[in-house]
Write a protein that holds these residues in place. Structure first.
Motif, short mmCIF file in Angstrom:
data_model
loop_
_atom_site.label_atom_id
_atom_site.label_comp_id
_atom_site.label_asym_id
_atom_site.label_seq_id
_atom_site.Cartn_x
_atom_site.Cartn_y
_atom_site.Cartn_z
N GLU A 278 -10.23 29.36 14.32
CA GLU A 278 -11.11 28.01 14.74
C GLU A 278 -10.59 26.95 14.08
O GLU A 278 -10.80 25.78 14.33
N ASN A 279 -9.58 27.04 12.99
CA ASN A 279 -9.02 26.00 12.43
C ASN A 279 -7.73 25.56 12.99
O ASN A 279 -7.02 24.66 12.52
N ALA A 280 -7.43 26.30 14.21
CA ALA A 280 -6.20 25.99 14.93
C ALA A 280 -6.38 24.94 15.81
O ALA A 280 -5.54 24.99 16.82
N ARG A 281 -7.70 24.44 16.35
CA ARG A 281 -7.79 23.69 17.44
C ARG A 281 -7.43 22.61 17.21
O ARG A 281 -8.03 21.50 16.39
N PRO A 282 -6.33 21.93 17.95
CA PRO A 282 -5.79 20.82 17.82
C PRO A 282 -6.64 19.24 17.87
O PRO A 282 -6.64 18.48 17.34
N MET A 283 -7.75 19.70 18.60
CA MET A 283 -8.89 18.45 18.88
C MET A 283 -9.71 18.39 17.81
O MET A 283 -10.41 17.43 17.82
N GLU A 284 -10.00 19.61 16.87
CA GLU A 284 -10.89 19.40 16.00
C GLU A 284 -10.44 19.46 14.42
O GLU A 284 -11.01 18.51 13.89
N ALA A 285 -9.91 20.60 14.03
CA ALA A 285 -9.55 20.70 13.00
C ALA A 285 -8.12 20.24 12.37
O ALA A 285 -7.99 20.07 10.84
N ALA A 286 -7.16 20.13 13.00
CA ALA A 286 -6.00 19.85 12.51
C ALA A 286 -5.61 18.40 12.59
O ALA A 286 -6.26 17.72 13.56
N THR A 287 -4.66 17.81 12.08
CA THR A 287 -4.15 16.61 11.99
C THR A 287 -2.72 16.36 12.10
O THR A 287 -1.99 17.57 11.78
N VAL B 4 0.52 27.09 16.62
CA VAL B 4 0.18 27.25 15.08
C VAL B 4 0.16 26.23 14.30
O VAL B 4 1.46 25.61 13.83
N PRO B 5 -0.93 25.72 13.77
CA PRO B 5 -0.94 24.49 12.96
C PRO B 5 -0.20 24.71 11.86
O PRO B 5 -0.24 25.79 11.21
N PRO B 6 0.53 23.53 11.00
CA PRO B 6 1.20 23.70 9.68
C PRO B 6 0.30 24.07 8.66
O PRO B 6 -0.89 23.64 8.70
N VAL B 7 0.82 24.87 7.86
CA VAL B 7 0.22 24.76 6.32
C VAL B 7 0.90 24.09 5.24
O VAL B 7 2.12 24.20 5.19
N GLY B 8 0.16 23.13 4.72
CA GLY B 8 0.79 22.32 3.47
C GLY B 8 1.95 21.45 4.17
O GLY B 8 1.45 20.81 5.04
N SER C 56 -11.61 38.85 21.27
CA SER C 56 -10.75 38.93 20.54
C SER C 56 -10.79 37.73 19.44
O SER C 56 -10.37 37.83 18.32
N LEU C 57 -11.48 36.82 19.90
CA LEU C 57 -11.72 35.46 18.90
C LEU C 57 -12.99 35.54 18.32
O LEU C 57 -13.85 34.84 18.56
N THR C 58 -12.89 36.61 17.19
CA THR C 58 -14.23 36.77 16.48
C THR C 58 -14.13 35.95 15.32
O THR C 58 -13.08 35.11 14.99
N PRO C 59 -15.47 35.35 14.69
CA PRO C 59 -15.54 34.38 13.61
C PRO C 59 -14.35 34.65 12.68
O PRO C 59 -14.23 35.93 11.95
N GLY C 60 -13.57 33.81 12.17
CA GLY C 60 -12.92 34.00 10.98
C GLY C 60 -11.65 34.56 11.02
O GLY C 60 -10.92 34.66 10.18
N ARG C 61 -11.37 35.40 12.46
CA ARG C 61 -10.27 35.96 12.69
C ARG C 61 -8.89 35.22 12.41
O ARG C 61 -8.79 34.25 12.91
N PRO C 62 -7.77 35.80 11.65
CA PRO C 62 -6.50 35.02 11.68
C PRO C 62 -6.03 34.84 13.19
O PRO C 62 -6.05 35.72 13.88
N LEU D 243 -7.31 31.36 26.01
CA LEU D 243 -7.21 30.67 24.61
C LEU D 243 -7.90 29.09 24.66
O LEU D 243 -8.27 28.66 23.97
N ARG D 244 -7.21 28.32 25.94
CA ARG D 244 -7.57 26.92 25.82
C ARG D 244 -9.25 26.81 26.14
O ARG D 244 -9.73 25.81 25.73
N SER D 245 -9.77 28.09 26.73
CA SER D 245 -11.42 27.51 26.77
C SER D 245 -12.27 27.79 25.42
O SER D 245 -13.09 27.40 25.61
N HIS D 246 -11.53 28.04 24.37
CA HIS D 246 -11.86 28.10 23.14
C HIS D 246 -11.30 26.97 22.46
O HIS D 246 -11.57 26.83 21.07
N GLY D 247 -10.55 26.03 22.95
CA GLY D 247 -10.08 25.03 22.26
C GLY D 247 -8.87 25.11 21.65
O GLY D 247 -8.06 24.34 20.75
#
Length: 302
Positions: A98-107, A233-237, A137-143, A194-198
Motif C-alpha cells: 500500500e505504501n508503494a503507490r506512487p500517487m499516494e504514499a511515495a514522494t 519499488v519506492p526508495p527506502v531512506g 495477492s495484495l492482502t493488507p500490509g503484505r510486503p 497491479l495498476r488497478s490497485h494503484g
C-alpha cells in the motif's frame, strides 16, 4: 552472461510494395545490469530514409522509409550484450504494497516518473476482474516483493500458455476470460492487476535465452521475442527507486538470461517492428527468427 543476439524479420508480398514506412525497437537498452558492446541493423532493400532516435521512454528507436519497389523486406539486427543478475534492495521489497503507490504514499522524482505506469493504457484496461484477481495477492500490509511474486506465481499456475488462444489485438478481458494466452497477454494481465490497485508497473520487451534439455544441443534460431513486466519499488531512506522485473510466463524474476530491449506502458509502445505499406498486394507473410547465443568466457591467464 554474454550473448550474441540475432533477430531477423522478413515480410513477403504477392505484389510489389511501392512504399514501406516503419519503426523498429531492436537495440537493447544500456542499463546498470546490462551493457551493449555492439549493435547493427541492416534492411533490404536499403531505405531511402533512416532516422535513429530515442523515444519518450528512453528506448532506442529507428524510423525507416523504403521507397524502392519490393516484394520482400528483410530487417536483420545483431547485438552483442552482457547481462548480470539484477540486485534489489531487500528493505525496499519489504515495504507494505500500500505504501508503494506512487500517487499516494511515495514522494520524490522516481515517484512522479512512475505515476504514468499506474494509469490505464490503450492495451491495459483496469477491468474489475483484474482488480478482484489481484486482491488475493495484495492482502493488507503484505510486503511488495512478496505480493508481486505471489501474483506472478498465480498467473503462471492459473493461465495456460496457448498460442492459439489470443491474437496480437486481444484484450486483458479476453485473456482473463479464456485463462490462456502468450507472454504478451500474461504481462498485460499482471499490469492490469497491479495498476488497478494503484501500483506502477511497466511492460518490458526483450529476449529470454533458452536452455536446451540435458544432453541436447542448442537449436539455432529457436529463441523468440519475450515479454515480462517490472513493478516500481519506492526508495527506502536515501536509496533510489527500483523496478522489480517479474515473468509470469516462466514463474521467475528476470535474471541474467533476460535481455531488455525496450519498455513502455504496454506492447503498443515497444513492438519490435511495425509500419504501413502502400501496395495492391492482397497477401503477405511474416517470418521472424531469433537466436540468443551464449558466448563462452575464456579462462583468464594468470
Amino acid at each position: 552472461m554474454k550473448y550474441v543476439l540475432s533477430h531477423r524479420t522478413e515480410y513477403t508480398y504477392d505484389k510489389p510494395v511501392r512504399n514501406s514506412l516503419g519503426v523498429h525497437h531492436l537495440r537493447p537498452r544500456q542499463l546498470p545490469w546490462q551493457s551493449v558492446a555492439s549493435h547493427a541493423v541492416t534492411l533490404e532493400p536499403v531505405p531511402g530514409d533512416l532516422a535513429p532516435d530515442t523515444d519518450y521512454y528512453g528506448n532506442s528507436v529507428t524510423y525507416f522509409h523504403v521507397t524502392a519497389p519490393h516484394e520482400r523486406l528483410v530487417i536483420d539486427a545483431v547485438s552483442e550484450v552482457t547481462v548480470e543478475r539484477p540486485v534489489y534492495d531487500e528493505a525496499a521489497l519489504a515495504v507494505p504494497w500500500e505504501n508503494a503507490r506512487p500517487m499516494e504514499a511515495a514522494t520524490g522524482a522516481s515517484a512522479w516518473a512512475a505515476v504514468e505506469y499506474a494509469l490505464e493504457s490503450p492495451r491495459v484496461a483496469h477491468i474489475p476482474e483484474a482488480a478482484a484477481y489481484a486482491a488475493e495477492s495484495l492482502t493488507p500490509g503484505r510486503p511488495l516483493g512478496e505480493a508481486a511474486t505471489d501474483l506472478m506465481q498465480r498467473i503462471h499456475r492459473d493461465f495456460d500458455y496457448d498460442t492459439k488462444a489470443t491474437t496480437v489485438t486481444s484484450t486483458v478481458a479476453d485473456a482473463m476470460r479464456k485463462r490462456a494466452g502468450v507472454c504478451q497477454d500474461f504481462a498485460h494481465v499482471a499490469l492490469a492487476c497491479l495498476r488497478s490497485h494503484g501500483l506502477a508497473a511497466r511492460y518490458v520487451s526483450g529476449y529470454l535465452a533458452t536452455q536446451p534439455p540435458p544432453g541436447k544441443e542448442r537449436i539455432v534460431g529457436a529463441d523468440a521475442s519475450h515479454a515480462w513486466l517490472a513493478v516500481w519499488v519506492p526508495p527506502v531512506g536515501t536509496g533510489a527507486g527500483q523496478w522489480l522485473a517479474i515473468d509470469p510466463t516462466n514463474n521467475q524474476w528476470a535474471n541474467d538470461r533476460y535481455i531488455t530491449v525496450a519498455w513502455g506502458r504496454d506492447y503498443g509502445d515497444v513492438s519490435p517492428v511495425r509500419g504501413i505499406i502502400w501496395s495492391k498486394a492482397k497477401r503477405s507473410t511474416l517470418r521472424v527468427s531469433v537466436d540468443v547465443a551464449p558466448v563462452p568466457v575464456s579462462p583468464s591467464v594468470a
